[in-house]
Structure formats: C-alpha cells, structure tokens
Design a protein around this motif. Structure first.
Motif, PDB file in Angstrom:
ATOM      1  N   VAL A   2      -1.590  -2.305   7.138  1.00  0.00           N
ATOM      2  CA  VAL A   2      -2.440  -1.220   6.652  1.00  0.00           C
ATOM      3  C   VAL A   2      -3.818  -1.738   6.237  1.00  0.00           C
TER       4      VAL A   2
ATOM      5  N   GLN B 192       1.966   1.663  10.816  1.00  0.00           N
ATOM      6  CA  GLN B 192       1.078   0.502  10.898  1.00  0.00           C
ATOM      7  C   GLN B 192       1.425  -0.317  12.130  1.00  0.00           C
TER       8      GLN B 192
ATOM      9  N   VAL C  91       0.838  -1.191   0.000  1.00  0.00           N
ATOM     10  CA  VAL C  91       0.000   0.000   0.000  1.00  0.00           C
ATOM     11  C   VAL C  91       0.877   1.246   0.000  1.00  0.00           C
ATOM     12  N   LYS C  92       1.935   1.226   0.801  1.00  0.00           N
ATOM     13  CA  LYS C  92       2.726   2.441   0.981  1.00  0.00           C
ATOM     14  C   LYS C  92       4.008   2.501   0.160  1.00  0.00           C
TER      15      LYS C  92
ATOM     16  N   LEU D 111      -0.813   5.623  10.509  1.00  0.00           N
ATOM     17  CA  LEU D 111      -0.966   6.668   9.501  1.00  0.00           C
ATOM     18  C   LEU D 111      -1.140   6.096   8.093  1.00  0.00           C
ATOM     19  N   GLY D 112      -0.683   4.875   7.867  1.00  0.00           N
ATOM     20  CA  GLY D 112      -0.869   4.241   6.560  1.00  0.00           C
ATOM     21  C   GLY D 112      -2.346   4.086   6.246  1.00  0.00           C
TER      22      GLY D 112
ATOM     23  N   ASP E 190      -4.205   7.342   5.730  1.00  0.00           N
ATOM     24  CA  ASP E 190      -4.038   7.902   4.388  1.00  0.00           C
ATOM     25  C   ASP E 190      -4.938   7.201   3.368  1.00  0.00           C
TER      26      ASP E 190
END
Lengths: 130, 353
Positions: B35, B31, A65-66, B216-217, B220
């Motif tokens: 996430v 995380q 995802v990141k 924060l993952g 977002d």
C-alpha cells in the motif's frame, strides 16, 4: 522485505508469534508469515515494562495501513524491555522479523510452557495445513 | 455463499501477485507490492487502478436531463457535452444514496459512474422514478475502467492537456477510450473507460508506459489524505450533504429529491459536521471508533503514508468542528488525542522543498 524463513533455534505459537528462549528469559516477536499477512507495519502498541504477560493472551497490537492485529504471547512472564526501535520504526519488523524486529523481552514465570510450543518444522507444517 | 464478481482484469491481478479481497461483491486487488509504495508512486509519479467494479448507468432520451435534474443534487445546467460533474443521488430526507460523477455524453445522453456497492440500488431508484423519454440502462458489464493517477499520468499516457472534469475520446496505443479528467486521489490524472474486451490490453499499455499497478488499499489512503468522502463510511442514506460538507454539490435553488430537507438543514445549521483530523499521539483511529470528547464517531481512519501519522474523518457536534479543536478518540480502550484540521489533510506544498 525479508525472505520467508522460520529459524530452527526459535519456538513458535500457532497465533504466529515466536520466542527465543535463553535460560529464564525470552525475546518475543511475530513470524514472517504474520508480517507478510499484515503488510508493511505502521504502528506497534507495546505493553508497559514490568507488566505481566500470559501465554495465549494479547500483550500488544501491530497495525498495517489496512489491518490491526493483537500480538499473542507464546509464554508467560513479565515484560523486561520493549523494542523502542520498532515503536519508532515499525517497518523494522518487515525487514527483519527475527532480528532487529523483535518486540519485547520477558522474564519467564513458567519455563515448562515452552514444551507446548512448536519448533520451526512443526510451525511450517501447521502453516501448510491452513 | 455468493460468488464474487471478477473484473475483466482479474487474470492480470493474479499474474502480478496481487492480494485479492472481497469488496462490494467483487474480488478486487487490495495491493500488489504494498500500500505505501503504491500510494507514494501516485503522489510522485503515476499509478493505475482497476476500478472496473464501479457501475456505469446510462440515461438517454429527450427527457434524460429532466429526470437527472429531478434526482441529482448538482445542477446539470452548469455543464455541457464534454463535461463531467460530481453530484449526489439523494433521498427525501437529504440523505446520500450515492455520490457519483455524471458525464454529459450529448445533450440527450448521460453516463453515471457510481459506487460498485450501489449500482443495483441506484439503478432501482432511477427506474422507480423513470419518465417516458428517459431510458435508464445498466451498462456496467460493457466497460473496463482504469484510473491512471499522478502528476506524470497525463505525460505518460501521451494525452493532451485538459481541464479537470472534462472528458474526450482518445486513443492509447491504438485502443479507443473515453478519457475523463476525474479521479479519487487528489492528483492530476484520468479515468479511462474502454470496452470490456479491450481492458487487458489497455492495462498492459498503461503499465508499459510506467504506471504502477495500485490497489484499493492505496486508493483508500489517497482519498482520505485529501478528504474525499467514501460512501458507506463517511456518507450514506442517513447522513445529509450539509453535515458531510458537501453542500457545494447541492443546487438548492432547483428542485430535486431531498432539496426541501437540505434547505431546512442549511437554514437551521446541521447538528454535526464531518471533520478531518490528525492524531496527536502514536495511534491509528479506525472506522467505527467512538470520539469520546466531544461525542462523535470516526467514519474513516488510517495511517497517512505521506505524513506518517494517523489521520481520519469523523462526525462531531457542529459547535466543536472548527479546525484546531482537540478531540479524544477511544482507540481500543485507550484515549488518544487528535486535532481537527482544515481540508485537505495532505497538501502537496507541505512536502515540496
């Protein structure tokens, strides 16, 4: 998620990729450490079948995802097969990085390159130094 | 190298095995478990986020309202005590210095909860424009802030029903909080402001009540699915509210910094617009990638855990911003198709049986 493991029958590249060498062919994938660092994979951008790959160079991308990461080839050769299961369900890599989560199979162009790779114990030691 | 700041909950994050990353000068959990699991927990039940890194600025005094009316885009006269409002701090060009929520604590006392990265610059902006009778102070260090979000958040916390964008004082298992019906996930929920020293205990109680620790993952990806802009990505000092689709936060019938510029942009029509998109091919667009046809730029891009496709937002020429338009994005050298869609990208009804 799989438990941390670096099987003894595989060879490892410092960019966190593994190779299972069988005669003139090899199956490639990313290590437990690589998939753990990235997190759950959501995309694998594979190479074309028949495309050449070179040791130390990128042949594809994996994305969580990141994060996005190049996948570095531990050996040189030509792509014989792409694991379609991982293209469709990238999370397979997290569940089974050395089994169902393999990425590609290649025909080796230089079998002597394998001597430059690490065995499981040496790769573990390399990770510990980081 | 500058030392990273830590929230009052830092030890809790370590104990939970969170992956910590630098964010806006803070060391924050991106995380815990993952996430996707955290994202889905917030959509289906309830998650808790430590957002204590965000800034709390107080404006107090007989002229507090006057100062804020002259600097913030939205009309404070539309709210009253017990209410909150999403609003923008704008520069003379109509550019967005920050997006924030203002809470009316009393007719002469307001609390602004601002983006962590902008706390210092917002404080400087407010101070530079200070009026006698409107005292501006940074209260960030006094508070812990937890966002408890999800369809079961209110029930799990045992709070009374209330309307969005209201706040009230409450007790969570004996801990005093200011509970505001605000958030950044598109779900029902609250943001709980407590004294910093109560933060750990509050976190423990909220987690014990069934909220899943989320980083924060997930924050977002949750906000992107519902097209809430992220300051620093989608909006900033060089993007105006009209182009960003935030015209609804601008009371152009009042005078505030940048109002004249925004009136002009609205009248002439913006050159470009922020448009949400969904990938039409297997690929994930990321912030900063070029939109090649029509020419534009991706400002946020990620994988959508609910839709299981790449999604994002980006600026495109206003003439090409209509939902249904196909755009091409350069994803690390590969041309990939995406379609502009209506806001929000994810709607709850889509997945309900």
């Amino acid at each position: 998620m799989a438990a941390e493991d670096y099987p003894a029958d595989l060879k490892y590249h410092r960019e966190h990729d593994w190779a299972r060498i069988e005669n003139s062919e090899a199956t490639l994938g990313i290590t437990w450490y690589a998939q753990d660092s990235l997190g759950e994979l959501v995309h694998f951008e594979p190479p074309e079948e028949g495309q050449p790959v070179s040791m130390d160079e990128s042949y594809g991308e994996v994305e969580s995802v990141k994060a996005v990461s190049d996948v570095i080839s531990p050996l040189s050769g030509e792509v014989l097969e792409v694991n379609r299961k991982v293209v469709d369900e990238p999370e397979t890599v997290n569940a089974d990085p050395y089994g169902e989560g393999w990425l590609i199979r290649i025909r080796l162009s230089d079998q002597s390159e394998a001597e430059k790779l690490l065995d499981g114990e040496a790769y573990r030691a390399f990770l510990a130094e980081r | 190298m500058q030392t990273l700041l830590r929230t009052p909950l830092h030890d809790r994050h370590i104990a939970l095995g969170a992956r910590l990353v630098p964010f806006a000068g803070w060391e924050m959990p991106v995380q815990y478990e993952g996430v996707i699991a955290e994202h889905r927990a917030v959509r289906s039940d309830c998650g808790v986020f430590d957002v204590s890194h965000m800034g709390e600025l107080q404006v107090e005094g007989p002229r507090a309202r006057e100062l804020l009316q002259s600097l913030l885009s939205n009309d404070l006269d539309r709210i009253g005590p017990g209410k909150a409002q999403y609003t923008l701090l704008t520069n003379e060009r109509g550019g967005i210095l920050d997006d924030l929520i203002v809470y009316e604590l009393s007719p002469a006392r307001f609390l602004l909860i601002v983006n962590a990265a902008n706390t210092v610059s917002d404080l400087a902006w407010l101070t530079d424009h200070q009026l006698p009778g409107a005292d501006v102070s940074d209260r960030s260090a006094e508070y812990a802030l937890l966002a408890v979000q999800g369809p079961r958040a209110i029930e799990r916390l045992g709070l009374a029903p209330a309307r969005p964008f209201t706040w009230d004082t409450a007790e969570i298992d004996g801990i005093e909080v200011l509970a505001a019906r605000t958030g950044y996930t598109g779900e029902d929920g609250v943001e709980l402001l407590s004294q910093a020293e109560d933060g750990e205990q509050l976190w423990d109680r909220v987690v014990a009540r069934g909220a899943k620790p989320s980083g924060l993952g997930a924050r977002d990806t949750l906000r992107l699915e519902v097209c809430f802009p992220l300051h620093g990505n989608d909006i900033g000092p060089d993007t105006d509210a009209i182009s960003a689709g935030l015209g609804w936060t601008c009371a152009l019938d009042k005078d505030f910094t940048g109002a004249a510029a925004l009136r002009r942009i609205k009248e002439e029509g913006p050159a470009r617009r922020l448009a949400p998109f969904v990938m039409q091919e297997k690929a994930i667009a990321r912030q900063g990638m070029a939109i090649t046809d029509p020419p534009g730029e991706v400002t946020s891009g990620s994988h959508s855990p609910m839709l299981d496709v790449g999604i994002g937002m980006g600026y495109v020429p206003a003439a090409d911003a209509a939902p249904g338009t196909t755009i091409t994005i350069d994803v690390r050298g590969r041309e990939r198709a995406a379609r502009i869609v209506d806001k929000p990208i994810y709607k709850r009804e889509q997945l309900d049986p």
